[in-house]
Design an enzyme around this catalytic site. Structure first.
Site, PDB file in Angstrom:
ATOM      1  N   ARG A 147      30.774  58.554  58.162  1.00 44.90           N
ATOM      2  CA  ARG A 147      29.946  59.390  59.027  1.00 44.90           C
ATOM      3  C   ARG A 147      30.045  60.856  58.589  1.00 44.90           C
ATOM      4  O   ARG A 147      31.049  61.266  58.006  1.00 44.90           O
ATOM      5  CB  ARG A 147      30.402  59.266  60.482  1.00 44.90           C
ATOM      6  CG  ARG A 147      30.371  57.838  61.033  1.00 44.90           C
ATOM      7  CD  ARG A 147      31.014  57.784  62.407  1.00 44.90           C
ATOM      8  NE  ARG A 147      31.018  56.432  62.949  1.00 44.90           N
ATOM      9  CZ  ARG A 147      32.007  55.550  62.756  1.00 44.90           C
ATOM     10  NH1 ARG A 147      33.077  55.893  62.035  1.00 44.90           N
ATOM     11  NH2 ARG A 147      31.943  54.342  63.280  1.00 44.90           N
ATOM     12  N   LYS A 171      36.189  57.237  64.717  1.00 47.44           N
ATOM     13  CA  LYS A 171      36.161  57.302  66.170  1.00 47.44           C
ATOM     14  C   LYS A 171      37.491  56.837  66.748  1.00 47.44           C
ATOM     15  O   LYS A 171      38.136  55.939  66.226  1.00 47.44           O
ATOM     16  CB  LYS A 171      35.018  56.432  66.711  1.00 47.44           C
ATOM     17  CG  LYS A 171      33.631  56.953  66.343  1.00 47.44           C
ATOM     18  CD  LYS A 171      32.538  56.101  66.956  1.00 47.44           C
ATOM     19  CE  LYS A 171      31.157  56.685  66.673  1.00 47.44           C
ATOM     20  NZ  LYS A 171      30.071  55.885  67.265  1.00 47.44           N
ATOM     21  N   HIS A 243      22.593  60.361  59.027  1.00 50.21           N
ATOM     22  CA  HIS A 243      22.966  58.960  59.216  1.00 50.21           C
ATOM     23  C   HIS A 243      22.178  58.024  58.306  1.00 50.21           C
ATOM     24  O   HIS A 243      22.591  56.879  58.099  1.00 50.21           O
ATOM     25  CB  HIS A 243      22.776  58.565  60.685  1.00 50.21           C
ATOM     26  CG  HIS A 243      23.974  57.883  61.269  1.00 50.21           C
ATOM     27  ND1 HIS A 243      25.243  58.426  61.228  1.00 50.21           N
ATOM     28  CD2 HIS A 243      24.110  56.679  61.892  1.00 50.21           C
ATOM     29  CE1 HIS A 243      26.094  57.601  61.816  1.00 50.21           C
ATOM     30  NE2 HIS A 243      25.433  56.542  62.220  1.00 50.21           N
ATOM     31  N   ARG A 246      24.290  56.797  55.513  1.00 50.67           N
ATOM     32  CA  ARG A 246      25.198  55.728  55.956  1.00 50.67           C
ATOM     33  C   ARG A 246      24.440  54.406  56.045  1.00 50.67           C
ATOM     34  O   ARG A 246      24.931  53.363  55.602  1.00 50.67           O
ATOM     35  CB  ARG A 246      25.798  56.119  57.301  1.00 50.67           C
ATOM     36  CG  ARG A 246      26.762  55.113  57.918  1.00 50.67           C
ATOM     37  CD  ARG A 246      27.425  55.778  59.117  1.00 50.67           C
ATOM     38  NE  ARG A 246      28.055  54.852  60.027  1.00 50.67           N
ATOM     39  CZ  ARG A 246      29.310  54.425  59.909  1.00 50.67           C
ATOM     40  NH1 ARG A 246      30.036  54.803  58.876  1.00 50.67           N
ATOM     41  NH2 ARG A 246      29.838  53.616  60.810  1.00 50.67           N
ATOM     42  N   HIS A 269      33.236  49.850  61.809  1.00 52.01           N
ATOM     43  CA  HIS A 269      32.691  49.243  63.023  1.00 52.01           C
ATOM     44  C   HIS A 269      33.756  48.371  63.683  1.00 52.01           C
ATOM     45  O   HIS A 269      34.419  47.581  63.013  1.00 52.01           O
ATOM     46  CB  HIS A 269      31.476  48.373  62.695  1.00 52.01           C
ATOM     47  CG  HIS A 269      30.258  49.156  62.320  1.00 52.01           C
ATOM     48  ND1 HIS A 269      29.203  48.610  61.610  1.00 52.01           N
ATOM     49  CD2 HIS A 269      29.911  50.445  62.557  1.00 52.01           C
ATOM     50  CE1 HIS A 269      28.275  49.535  61.429  1.00 52.01           C
ATOM     51  NE2 HIS A 269      28.680  50.652  61.997  1.00 52.01           N
ATOM     52  N   TYR A 278      22.173  45.485  59.956  1.00 47.12           N
ATOM     53  CA  TYR A 278      21.732  45.879  58.616  1.00 47.12           C
ATOM     54  C   TYR A 278      21.228  44.691  57.801  1.00 47.12           C
ATOM     55  O   TYR A 278      20.531  44.879  56.806  1.00 47.12           O
ATOM     56  CB  TYR A 278      22.871  46.567  57.868  1.00 47.12           C
ATOM     57  CG  TYR A 278      23.254  47.902  58.454  1.00 47.12           C
ATOM     58  CD1 TYR A 278      22.408  48.999  58.365  1.00 47.12           C
ATOM     59  CD2 TYR A 278      24.474  48.075  59.112  1.00 47.12           C
ATOM     60  CE1 TYR A 278      22.755  50.223  58.915  1.00 47.12           C
ATOM     61  CE2 TYR A 278      24.834  49.299  59.660  1.00 47.12           C
ATOM     62  CZ  TYR A 278      23.962  50.365  59.555  1.00 47.12           C
ATOM     63  OH  TYR A 278      24.312  51.577  60.101  1.00 47.12           O
TER      64      TYR A 278
END
Length: 313
Positions: A147, A171, A243, A246, A269, A278
């Site tokens: 990110r 995150k 993004h 990514r 993730h 995706y």
């Protein structure tokens, strides 16, 4: 009422360890909800009813907010009342029988491999220290799928060019160590050996940040966005968001045959379902060429050789 909102936001930061940007989004959502119920003469959170919640959802829809925005606002309100109920601040939860709105999920937008190549070559057409930095950033983003918030948070100690890895914090403070390909390693070496020291001259004191702006300070997300916008204009692209690089990384990896679980770990993730979206994107122009791209083949080779470094606990 604002005091309890502030208490909730502190709870998100201290107890749930959420990122500052996530907490800022909660604040925006709850500020709007607070304004709405105040206009309905609700002076205490215990006065808010089930009908108030439904009216707020209708209010958002009538103003044509995107379904994802409505869902996020409602989720924030539900989390807030769960906090209030748990702390005994309100006797009951008015959101208890409220279903979360369904979200029309758009497929992520990705560049074609040809567009990625063009973007990655643009900075060196006029190789200033800033554009050599840009080359390194763009190569690193596409090589790792990290990110932008992770990119600008990198320090010099996070890069290991000997082992071709980069350590990034995602995150909730989750750390993962990612392999980088030859193109990214070369661009980073050029930047670190030459251009970074030129940019650092603008700073009053030594700085650990990997990527610096022209004043010698850590580059911000907003600064990166402006840089990317400039390259989008040079390419003649209508839109190019941070993004999208990514997304492009994930799509091109999967189209080239990379394992879904490996891509999930690279992206950071927590759920495989987030990565699976995706698999629904298969550009006709990217299915074959990505296999012959030196940049993509090298990254895919890292995955196939199981050189992915597991995420640190």
């Amino acid at each position: 009422m604002n005091d309890q909102v502030e208490a909730f936001l502190r709870h998100l930061a201290d107890e749930r360890n959420l990122a500052a940007n996530t907490i800022a989004a909660y604040r925006t959502d709850l500020d709007q909800f607070c304004d709405f119920v105040s206009a309905r003469n609700r002076r205490e959170w215990r006065d808010v009813s089930h009908d108030d919640i439904l009216s707020f959802m209708l209010y958002l829809r009538e103003r044509r907010y995107a379904s994802s925005t409505v869902a996020r606002r409602v989720a924030a309100v539900k989390s807030f009342f769960a906090f209030l109920t748990g702390s005994g601040a309100v006797p009951h939860d008015p959101t208890e029988r409220i279903d979360s709105p369904k979200v029309d999920r758009d497929l992520p937008r990705a560049l074609t491999p040809h567009q990625v190549d063009e973007l990655l070559e643009l900075p060196l057409r006029s190789p200033t220290p800033e554009r050599i930095r840009d080359k390194a950033m763009l190569e690193l983003l596409y090589a790792t799928g990290m990110r932008v918030s992770e990119l600008v948070a990198l320090n010099m100690t996070d890069i290991d060019l000997v082992h071709s890895t980069v350590r990034c914090t995602g995150k909730n403070g989750r750390v993962r160590v990612l392999p980088i390909n030859g193109s990214a390693a070369t661009a980073l070496e050029e930047y670190c050996d030459n251009s970074r020291s030129q940019l650092a001259r603008g700073s009053d004191a030594p700085i650990d940040a990997l990527f610096l702006n022209h004043r010698g300070k850590r580059l911000t997300r907003q600064g990166f966005w402006l840089i990317l916008k400039q390259y989008a204009e040079e390419m003649g692209l209508g839109e190019l968001t941070p993004h999208m690089l990514r997304h492009s990384f994930a799509v091109h990896m999967l189209n080239a045959g990379a394992d879904l679980r490996a891509v999930q770990e690279l992206l950071g993730h927590t759920s495989i379902s987030t990565t699976q979206i995706y698999t629904h994107i298969n550009h006709a122009s990217s299915a074959q060429p990505v296999r012959s791209e030196p940049r993509a083949t090298e990254v895919n080779g890292v995955i196939n050789e199981q050189a992915l470094v597991p995420e640190e606990k």
